[in-house]
Design a protein around this motif. Structure first.
Motif, PDB file in Angstrom:
ATOM      1  N   ALA A  30       1.048  -1.289   0.002  1.00  0.00           N
ATOM      2  CA  ALA A  30       0.033  -0.381   0.280  1.00  0.00           C
ATOM      3  C   ALA A  30       0.870   1.264  -0.140  1.00  0.00           C
ATOM      4  O   ALA A  30       1.830   1.597   0.543  1.00  0.00           O
ATOM      5  N   GLU A 112      -4.877  -0.620   0.951  1.00  0.00           N
ATOM      6  CA  GLU A 112      -4.625  -2.249   1.091  1.00  0.00           C
ATOM      7  C   GLU A 112      -6.096  -3.250   0.151  1.00  0.00           C
ATOM      8  O   GLU A 112      -7.083  -1.821   1.167  1.00  0.00           O
ATOM      9  N   GLY A 136      -1.484  -4.636   3.269  1.00  0.00           N
ATOM     10  CA  GLY A 136      -0.086  -3.318   3.733  1.00  0.00           C
ATOM     11  C   GLY A 136       1.100  -2.889   3.813  1.00  0.00           C
ATOM     12  O   GLY A 136       2.109  -3.421   3.210  1.00  0.00           O
TER      13      GLY A 136
END
Ligand SMILES: [Cu+2]
Length: 147
Positions: A30, A112, A136
């Motif tokens: 992300a 994410e 993440g």
């Protein structure tokens, strides 16, 4: 006669040593800000010698292939790689702390839980498009300094 030649050629194609690339476990990190590059990782396996020439994605203005190199002072830097060779029987893994695909000029933040398409262009196999899940932002891997 012309027709016969054409069909023989068509038939001969699958017998040629055509590489087939398998892309496994693609993922990307992300992004914290759309203005910062993100990185994507995956594993490439091929049954014939092949070469990754180019990578594109609609979410990135430019995708660069980066490796890492450690200099004599022990400082690890990202280095640009033009092409990536894939040998049969030797999977190539792009992973945090090692080679990776740098997603430059993101059109938006990578959130994410979402995923995006990415197309890898191989010399032998041609285009392979994969769906890349966004995980993440977890700080695994080298410090990503903007080149
Ligand atoms: Cu990089």
């Amino acid at each position: 006669m012309k027709l016969l030649t054409a069909s023989l050629l068509t038939f001969a194609w699958p017998l040629a040593a055509q590489a087939e690339i398998i892309v496994t476990d693609p993922w990307a990190r992300a992004s914290v800000l759309a203005s910062r590059p993100s990185a994507a990782y995956l594993t490439l396996t091929s049954d014939a010698p092949d070469r990754l020439l180019e990578v594109t994605s609609p979410v990135a203005g430019h995708v660069m292939l980066h490796g890492v190199a450690t200099d004599s002072a022990g400082v690890t830097r990202m280095v640009h790689i033009e092409e990536l060779d894939v040998s049969p029987g030797t999977p190539v893994t792009l992973a945090p702390g090692d080679s990776h695909l740098m997603l430059m000029d993101l059109s938006r933040k990578l959130e994410e839980g979402e995923s995006f398409p990415m197309t890898l262009v191989f010399e032998g196999t041609g285009d392979v498009t994969v769906d890349v899940p966004v995980l993440g932002p977890g700080a695994m891997g080298p410090t990503e300094e903007r080149p």
